[in-house]
Design a protein around this motif. Structure first.
Motif, PDB file in Angstrom:
ATOM      1  N   UNK A 106       0.793  -1.391   0.063  1.00  0.00           N
ATOM      2  CA  UNK A 106      -0.007  -0.122  -0.018  1.00  0.00           C
ATOM      3  C   UNK A 106       0.998   1.294  -0.038  1.00  0.00           C
ATOM      4  N   UNK A 107       1.893   1.213   0.565  1.00  0.00           N
ATOM      5  CA  UNK A 107       2.949   2.324   0.840  1.00  0.00           C
ATOM      6  C   UNK A 107       3.595   2.545  -0.629  1.00  0.00           C
ATOM      7  N   UNK A 108       3.658   1.553  -1.273  1.00  0.00           N
ATOM      8  CA  UNK A 108       4.436   1.419  -2.483  1.00  0.00           C
ATOM      9  C   UNK A 108       3.381   2.279  -3.614  1.00  0.00           C
ATOM     10  N   UNK A 109       2.076   1.880  -3.648  1.00  0.00           N
ATOM     11  CA  UNK A 109       1.222   2.553  -4.238  1.00  0.00           C
ATOM     12  C   UNK A 109       0.864   4.000  -3.984  1.00  0.00           C
ATOM     13  N   UNK A 110       1.140   4.106  -2.768  1.00  0.00           N
ATOM     14  CA  UNK A 110       0.966   5.706  -2.385  1.00  0.00           C
ATOM     15  C   UNK A 110       1.986   6.511  -2.984  1.00  0.00           C
ATOM     16  N   UNK A 111       3.144   5.892  -2.983  1.00  0.00           N
ATOM     17  CA  UNK A 111       4.324   6.714  -3.562  1.00  0.00           C
ATOM     18  C   UNK A 111       4.088   6.842  -5.057  1.00  0.00           C
ATOM     19  N   UNK A 112       3.569   5.731  -5.686  1.00  0.00           N
ATOM     20  CA  UNK A 112       3.124   5.992  -7.203  1.00  0.00           C
ATOM     21  C   UNK A 112       2.122   7.169  -7.430  1.00  0.00           C
ATOM     22  N   UNK A 113       1.225   7.185  -6.496  1.00  0.00           N
ATOM     23  CA  UNK A 113       0.131   8.303  -6.711  1.00  0.00           C
ATOM     24  C   UNK A 113       1.113   9.669  -6.626  1.00  0.00           C
ATOM     25  N   UNK A 114       1.600   9.596  -5.458  1.00  0.00           N
ATOM     26  CA  UNK A 114       2.578  10.844  -5.299  1.00  0.00           C
ATOM     27  C   UNK A 114       3.137  11.247  -6.504  1.00  0.00           C
ATOM     28  N   UNK A 115       3.901  10.417  -7.180  1.00  0.00           N
ATOM     29  CA  UNK A 115       4.759  10.541  -8.191  1.00  0.00           C
ATOM     30  C   UNK A 115       3.973  10.890  -9.458  1.00  0.00           C
ATOM     31  N   UNK A 116       2.699  10.708  -9.467  1.00  0.00           N
ATOM     32  CA  UNK A 116       1.792  10.935 -10.872  1.00  0.00           C
ATOM     33  C   UNK A 116       1.361  12.527 -10.521  1.00  0.00           C
ATOM     34  N   UNK A 117       1.201  12.858  -9.253  1.00  0.00           N
ATOM     35  CA  UNK A 117       0.815  14.075  -8.999  1.00  0.00           C
ATOM     36  C   UNK A 117       1.640  15.317  -8.850  1.00  0.00           C
ATOM     37  N   UNK A 118       3.016  14.717  -9.065  1.00  0.00           N
ATOM     38  CA  UNK A 118       4.348  15.585  -9.172  1.00  0.00           C
ATOM     39  C   UNK A 118       4.950  15.394 -10.435  1.00  0.00           C
ATOM     40  N   UNK A 119       4.353  15.281 -11.411  1.00  0.00           N
ATOM     41  CA  UNK A 119       4.921  15.234 -12.746  1.00  0.00           C
ATOM     42  C   UNK A 119       6.044  13.891 -12.969  1.00  0.00           C
ATOM     43  N   UNK A 120       5.861  13.074 -12.295  1.00  0.00           N
ATOM     44  CA  UNK A 120       6.540  11.847 -12.466  1.00  0.00           C
ATOM     45  C   UNK A 120       7.665  11.865 -11.468  1.00  0.00           C
ATOM     46  N   UNK A 135      -6.044  12.742  -5.435  1.00  0.00           N
ATOM     47  CA  UNK A 135      -7.414  12.008  -5.842  1.00  0.00           C
ATOM     48  C   UNK A 135      -8.360  12.905  -5.109  1.00  0.00           C
ATOM     49  N   UNK A 136      -8.250  14.206  -4.863  1.00  0.00           N
ATOM     50  CA  UNK A 136      -9.342  15.093  -4.205  1.00  0.00           C
ATOM     51  C   UNK A 136      -9.166  14.988  -2.735  1.00  0.00           C
ATOM     52  N   UNK A 137      -8.229  14.333  -2.216  1.00  0.00           N
ATOM     53  CA  UNK A 137      -7.635  14.561  -0.739  1.00  0.00           C
ATOM     54  C   UNK A 137      -6.648  15.257  -0.379  1.00  0.00           C
ATOM     55  N   UNK A 150      -0.313   8.924   5.002  1.00  0.00           N
ATOM     56  CA  UNK A 150      -1.518   9.171   4.751  1.00  0.00           C
ATOM     57  C   UNK A 150      -2.081   8.945   3.574  1.00  0.00           C
ATOM     58  N   UNK A 151      -1.313   9.175   2.426  1.00  0.00           N
ATOM     59  CA  UNK A 151      -2.016   8.911   1.102  1.00  0.00           C
ATOM     60  C   UNK A 151      -2.391   7.215   1.167  1.00  0.00           C
ATOM     61  N   UNK A 152      -1.514   6.439   1.762  1.00  0.00           N
ATOM     62  CA  UNK A 152      -2.112   5.042   1.886  1.00  0.00           C
ATOM     63  C   UNK A 152      -3.207   4.867   2.715  1.00  0.00           C
ATOM     64  N   UNK A 153      -3.491   5.608   3.770  1.00  0.00           N
ATOM     65  CA  UNK A 153      -4.317   5.585   4.619  1.00  0.00           C
ATOM     66  C   UNK A 153      -5.783   6.062   4.251  1.00  0.00           C
ATOM     67  N   UNK A 154      -5.731   7.182   3.663  1.00  0.00           N
ATOM     68  CA  UNK A 154      -6.801   8.096   3.305  1.00  0.00           C
ATOM     69  C   UNK A 154      -7.287   7.855   1.762  1.00  0.00           C
ATOM     70  N   UNK A 155      -6.439   7.185   0.875  1.00  0.00           N
ATOM     71  CA  UNK A 155      -6.901   7.225  -0.499  1.00  0.00           C
ATOM     72  C   UNK A 155      -6.609   5.716  -1.005  1.00  0.00           C
ATOM     73  N   UNK A 156      -5.436   5.108  -0.821  1.00  0.00           N
ATOM     74  CA  UNK A 156      -5.247   3.894  -1.455  1.00  0.00           C
ATOM     75  C   UNK A 156      -6.239   2.793  -0.531  1.00  0.00           C
ATOM     76  N   UNK A 157      -6.118   2.708   0.784  1.00  0.00           N
ATOM     77  CA  UNK A 157      -6.918   1.607   1.420  1.00  0.00           C
ATOM     78  C   UNK A 157      -8.277   1.753   1.264  1.00  0.00           C
TER      79      UNK A 157
END
Length: 267
Positions: A106-120, A135-137, A150-157
């Motif tokens: 889940x933390x790895x997926x959170x890092x991927x979302x952070x990367x997408x939101x920051x131009x890769x 994702x609106x959070x 927080x990304x994992x807790x609020x978005x991914x999970x």
């Protein structure tokens, strides 16, 4: 008034959580020594703390009043089975602590979302990060590891848990004949990793149920190449533990999967 020993309340709670959240592994532990009237509950990912506490609160016999600095009795009663006999009484439990861990997946997926939101850009592993929206959070300004948490807790999970419940409901509602047809249509999935493409899944079909599982693990659909891919996995060493977990979840969803691990490098 009968009183129910803490160990019997813990056993009852274990059964309730198992029935309420099938497939989630809970550790329910009774306190020892001075904490003997306490119970601790541990689990990884899955339902939120609020979801679990909706089942733990009715089993507390007392709760702490911070204003009065003392424990106040509740009106809760619980029915348990002791030596084959149903017994109803007041639970001898002063409190139930809940502890949800977040998996590396889940933390790895959170890092991927952070990367997408920051131009890769890859998220830093230390230092303070500015607040951002994922994702609106709203993700608060915080240390790097805390932001990923927080990304994992609020978005991914929440996304994964909602998808898991949706899949379970759809599976339960499908007639047996439809399930058999779905199994036939789901054959031919291949999970693999290459340096050029990263970790990918090919062979999926619309409506076979793979999309729900793959989205839970952070996969995205590549329209041009027509496959699912794990963001941030290109030009990286294959994460075999991640691939094994993905394959296991796909098989749990009654999908046939061939996992192709990369050949080990030769010296």
């Amino acid at each position: 008034m009968d009183y129910i020993d803490t160990k019997h309340v813990a056993a009852e709670l274990r059964n309730r959580l198992k029935n309420a959240f099938p497939g989630v592994k809970f550790s329910v532990r009774k306190g020892t020594g001075t904490a003997s009237a306490w119970i601790s509950v541990y689990w990884t990912d899955g339902p939120s703390t609020a979801d679990v506490e909706a089942h733990t609160r009715p089993l507390q016999g007392a709760q702490f009043d911070a204003m009065e600095d003392r424990y106040e009795s509740t009106d809760n009663t619980v029915t348990v089975t002791v030596k084959g006999r149903k017994v109803t009484g007041k639970p001898l439990v002063d409190g139930i602590n809940t502890h949800r861990d977040i998996s590396d997946d889940a933390l790895k997926a959170a890092a991927a979302l952070w990367s997408e939101a920051h131009d890769g850009n890859e998220p830093p592993t230390s230092g303070m990060l500015d607040a951002c929206v994922i994702d609106g959070h709203v993700i608060q300004e915080n240390g790097a590891s805390q932001q990923m948490w927080q990304i994992a807790s609020d978005v991914i999970l929440p996304q994964r848990w909602a998808a898991a419940q949706e899949q379970a409901a759809a599976e339960a509602a499908r007639p047996a004949s439809d399930q058999e047809q779905g199994e036939e249509a789901a054959e031919g999935l291949t999970l693999t990793h290459t340096d050029e493409d990263g970790t990918t899944v090919t062979g999926t079909q619309l409506g076979d149920g793979a999309a729900i599982v793959l989205k839970r693990h952070g996969f995205k659909w590549h329209r041009k190449n027509q496959y699912w891919y794990a963001p941030g996995s290109r030009h990286q060493q294959a994460d075999t533990a991640f691939m094994t977990a993905v394959a296991a979840d796909l098989r749990t969803a009654r999908l046939t999967v061939t996992t192709v691990f990369p050949e080990p490098a030769t010296v």
